[in-house]
Design a protein around this motif. Structure first.
Motif, mmCIF file in Angstrom:
data_model
loop_
_atom_site.group_PDB
_atom_site.id
_atom_site.type_symbol
_atom_site.label_atom_id
_atom_site.label_comp_id
_atom_site.label_asym_id
_atom_site.label_seq_id
_atom_site.Cartn_x
_atom_site.Cartn_y
_atom_site.Cartn_z
ATOM 1 N N GLY A 89 -28.718 35.489 38.647
ATOM 2 C CA GLY A 89 -29.365 36.514 39.451
ATOM 3 C C GLY A 89 -30.873 36.407 39.364
ATOM 4 O O GLY A 89 -31.423 36.151 38.288
ATOM 5 N N THR A 90 -31.533 36.616 40.507
ATOM 6 C CA THR A 90 -32.994 36.534 40.564
ATOM 7 C C THR A 90 -33.514 37.682 41.408
ATOM 8 O O THR A 90 -32.906 38.044 42.425
ATOM 9 C CB THR A 90 -33.452 35.199 41.177
ATOM 10 O OG1 THR A 90 -32.738 34.116 40.566
ATOM 11 C CG2 THR A 90 -34.942 34.983 40.959
ATOM 12 N N LEU A 102 -32.299 36.666 35.651
ATOM 13 C CA LEU A 102 -31.389 37.155 34.626
ATOM 14 C C LEU A 102 -31.093 36.071 33.600
ATOM 15 O O LEU A 102 -30.843 34.910 33.956
ATOM 16 C CB LEU A 102 -30.085 37.622 35.260
ATOM 17 C CG LEU A 102 -30.137 38.898 36.115
ATOM 18 C CD1 LEU A 102 -28.760 39.193 36.697
ATOM 19 C CD2 LEU A 102 -30.632 40.087 35.308
ATOM 20 N N LYS A 103 -31.116 36.477 32.342
ATOM 21 C CA LYS A 103 -30.712 35.582 31.266
ATOM 22 C C LYS A 103 -29.256 35.865 30.895
ATOM 23 O O LYS A 103 -28.673 36.869 31.308
ATOM 24 C CB LYS A 103 -31.623 35.780 30.057
ATOM 25 C CG LYS A 103 -33.088 35.484 30.338
ATOM 26 C CD LYS A 103 -33.952 35.785 29.118
ATOM 27 C CE LYS A 103 -35.421 35.530 29.409
ATOM 28 N NZ LYS A 103 -36.287 35.855 28.241
ATOM 29 N N LYS A 104 -28.683 34.991 30.097
ATOM 30 C CA LYS A 104 -27.284 35.155 29.720
ATOM 31 C C LYS A 104 -27.057 36.498 29.048
ATOM 32 O O LYS A 104 -26.041 37.175 29.276
ATOM 33 C CB LYS A 104 -26.864 34.014 28.795
ATOM 34 C CG LYS A 104 -25.375 33.998 28.481
ATOM 35 C CD LYS A 104 -24.995 32.772 27.664
ATOM 36 C CE LYS A 104 -23.495 32.756 27.396
ATOM 37 N NZ LYS A 104 -23.112 31.554 26.592
ATOM 38 N N PHE A 129 -29.849 44.476 38.163
ATOM 39 C CA PHE A 129 -31.276 44.655 37.925
ATOM 40 C C PHE A 129 -31.585 46.138 37.823
ATOM 41 O O PHE A 129 -30.941 46.970 38.481
ATOM 42 C CB PHE A 129 -32.089 44.031 39.060
ATOM 43 C CG PHE A 129 -31.986 42.529 39.112
ATOM 44 C CD1 PHE A 129 -32.723 41.741 38.243
ATOM 45 C CD2 PHE A 129 -31.150 41.912 40.021
ATOM 46 C CE1 PHE A 129 -32.634 40.356 38.288
ATOM 47 C CE2 PHE A 129 -31.052 40.532 40.077
ATOM 48 C CZ PHE A 129 -31.796 39.755 39.196
ATOM 49 N N PRO A 130 -32.568 46.508 37.022
ATOM 50 C CA PRO A 130 -32.928 47.928 36.895
ATOM 51 C C PRO A 130 -33.523 48.452 38.194
ATOM 52 O O PRO A 130 -33.972 47.683 39.055
ATOM 53 C CB PRO A 130 -33.956 47.933 35.764
ATOM 54 C CG PRO A 130 -34.533 46.559 35.757
ATOM 55 C CD PRO A 130 -33.418 45.647 36.171
#
Length: 636
Positions: A89-90, A102-104, A129-130
């Motif tokens: 996710g970006t 997004l990181k793992k 995402f927030p």
């Protein structure tokens, strides 16, 4: 020169990608009435063999306002037959600048276990995402999975909700040599593009573009009739060494029967018990009712998502020992008990839910989410909801009623229909005795008889809520401006169509308005209908009045008027006839007693879009009649 061309191509691709993340490049037509816009939606389903496939879904969505924030979350389910190989996710700002990848550790991995899912091997990965401080912003998700349950092929719905526009979307299925694809297109402007591959395989591609956001009109048909959808299904598949061939409903039934055959053995002690239980019953119906009541009393429903993709039942002897099971297990268990006493019954696969549309009967595929039991009988076919602990045998309500189900017999499947409940089955018969004071206050004794679909909510409350919780539920349901609930009771009555009797003792403050020597009394205490929502634009969709519009209400209200008051005028009877229903109301006065009788019978069904103005007019007239009031004058 070649390097120069490659560099230009790369630069062009980067520039194109940046435009994709810039909200300013969105056409204004796509932003109209939209909370989010799908910039790109690409699904590629690659079938490797009869038992394995991979799926890649890439979505880019620009979120325009707070109501589109749900698009910033991606939930991916998996189980023992599927694996999430990648989830990325970006997040980008309005100008297309990168905010976060997004990181793992940002991706949650959770079980879907709940208090009613005792056993469940299903899990979900959640990437989100927030909440962002400003709009618009863009999210980019990439999901890759491996699938080993090829009973199911994907259903493609690029525009899957209201207020969501689509700039471009593409669905690709790649089939290997020797395997064929079945599909059904709905609301797709351009049919599939089919390409033959060099190795003998085939590629199927569907595209949609520049679809503005939609807003479903009131009482419109199911979303699948209004949004672009492609349903796909296999012909040959293999799930954990169970092979299936699927082109007809008969073949689907054969596969389900094979999957669950031999799982109906019960202990000898239990067989003798049900024989003893039913020995005095002469009719099939009597035997079925005894066994069904035994299952209701001795077992409980627990969701169990195990087996061949959740489609293979737990054995009947295990249910006998544990006293619980899911819909498959309890249906199989009840079938085994009936078999022990010589009554033949078959499972029936159903798409359950009071708002679920019927099956696509022309597209045989695994469209089901529930199982019930069917007992064929010479006089009538009986359906049993084996997860229900209180309904009478044969009653299916609107959860599984009035729809096609797939009857599973040893030689295959057959589509049949479950019962439909009409207005005469779904009654609300209410009698109210009201004593009115000179100040306009009143006491009211109310007795209401609910039947069929109209009793469903009350039966559920009766069996699932405590007395205090029933009272809380009831206080929210009674539509009287100012009242006190002094007493209430509920009672069930047995029958083919279930009945719940409700009795209420109410104190109503200022039921009538006192003004000088007059009392202004509204006649309809509890059953007034509101007006329908008018439409300013021409109606596009048909009018869909579902099962809950098949009902008949009658109210008989007797008023004890304060001594010394007389009606100022009389109210003539009201009759309103329409294709949607019939309404009558009449008032009689006999000394200080007045009786108001109101009846309405509604007819569900589907009507042409042009009839919506007639619907609004009908509801307007009914609402006006329901607002009628009587004026009483104090005599000298």
């Amino acid at each position: 020169m070649k390097k120069h061309l490659l560099l230009l191509l790369f630069i062009n691709q980067v520039a194109q990608a940046q435009i994709e993340y810039q909200s300013g490049s969105l056409p204004s037509a796509l932003k109209e009435n939209a909370h989010a816009v799908v910039r790109r939606h690409e699904t590629t389903f690659t079938v490797k063999s009869v038992g394995e496939a991979t799926q890649r879904i890439h979505t880019v969505v620009t979120i325009l306002d707070e109501r589109g924030d749900d698009q910033a979350k991606k939930v991916v389910g998996y189980d023992k037959l599927s694996k999430v190989t990648s989830l990325e996710g970006t997040l980008y700002d309005a100008d297309g600048k990168l905010i976060k990848k997004l990181k793992k550790g940002d991706i949650d991995d959770n079980s879907t276990y709940t208090d009613y899912n005792l056993f469940d091997d299903q899990r979900i990965k959640v990437a989100s995402f927030p909440k962002q401080p400003s709009y618009p912003y863009t999210v980019d998700f990439l999901v890759e999975t491996t699938e080993r349950n090829l009973m199911f092929y994907p259903t493609w719905i690029p525009q899957n909700e209201e207020h969501l526009a689509v700039e471009q979307a593409m669905f690709t299925i790649i089939m290997p040599p020797g395997l064929a694809l079945r599909y059904k297109e709905m609301n797709i402007p351009t049919p599939v593009a089919l390409t033959s591959l060099a190795d003998g395989g085939k590629t199927y591609v569907w595209k949609v573009a520049d679809r503005p956001a939609v807003e479903f009109e009131p009482l419109s048909p199911p979303a699948r009739e209004q949004l672009p959808i492609v349903y796909t299904a296999p012909i040959d598949f293999d799930v954990q060494d169970y092979k299936g061939h699927l082109t007809t409903w008969k073949e689907l039934g054969q596969f389900y029967h094979t999957l669950n055959t031999g799982r109906d053995r019960i202990p000898e002690e239990l067989r003798q018990r049900v024989l003893e239980l039913t020995k005095n019953e002469k009719s099939t119906l009597g035997k079925v009712q005894k066994v069904y009541k035994y299952v209701q009393d001795q077992t409980r429903y627990i969701s169990i998502q195990l087996g061949i993709g959740g489609w293979q039942t737990i054995e009947a002897d295990k249910v006998a020992a544990s006293k619980y099971g899911d819909c498959k297990a309890l249906t199989n268990y009840t079938q085994a008990l009936l078999k022990a006493i010589g009554v033949t019954a078959y499972p029936a696969l159903v798409r359950a839910g009071d708002s679920e549309p019927d099956l696509l009967v022309d597209f045989p595929s695994f469209q089901f989410n529930h199982v019930i039991l069917c007992v064929p009988d010479k006089r009538d076919t009986l359906f049993l909801e084996c997860t229900d602990g209180h309904s009478p045998a044969g009653y299916v309500g609107d959860f599984t009623g009035n729809r096609h189900v797939l009857l599973i017999q040893p030689d295959g499947g057959q589509l049949i229909k479950t019962p439909a409940y009409h207005s005469a089955n779904n009654l609300q018969q209410r009698r109210i005795a009201i004593t009115l004071t000179e100040q306009g206050d009143a006491t009211a004794d109310v007795r209401t008889r609910y039947t069929g679909l109209q009793q469903d909510d009350y039966a559920s409350v009766l069996h699932r809520l405590s007395h205090d919780d029933q009272r809380t539920w009831l206080l929210k349901r009674i539509r009287i401006p100012a009242f006190e609930l002094n007493t209430f009771t509920y009672q069930e009555q047995s029958g083919d169509v279930p009945v719940v009797i409700e009795t209420l003792g109410l104190t109503v403050r200022r039921l009538a308005t006192a003004s000088g020597t007059r009392l202004f009394l509204p006649l309809n205490l509890m059953s007034a209908l509101s007006q329908a929502t008018p439409q300013l634009q021409p109606r596009r969709a048909a009018i869909e009045l579902g099962a809950n519009y098949n009902y008949e209400d009658s109210d008989t209200i007797t008023y004890q008027i304060p001594k010394g008051y007389a009606p100022e005028y009389t109210i003539p009877p009201v009759e309103i006839d329409s294709k949607f229903g019939r309404y009558t109301a009449q008032l009689t006065v006999n000394g200080d007693r007045m009786t108001y009788v109101r009846q309405i019978t509604m007819h569900g069904g589907r009507f042409l879009p042009a009839a919506y103005s007639d619907w609004v007019d009908f509801r307007k007239k009914v609402a006006k009649a329901d607002r009628a009031q009587m004026v009483f004058v104090k005599l000298n």
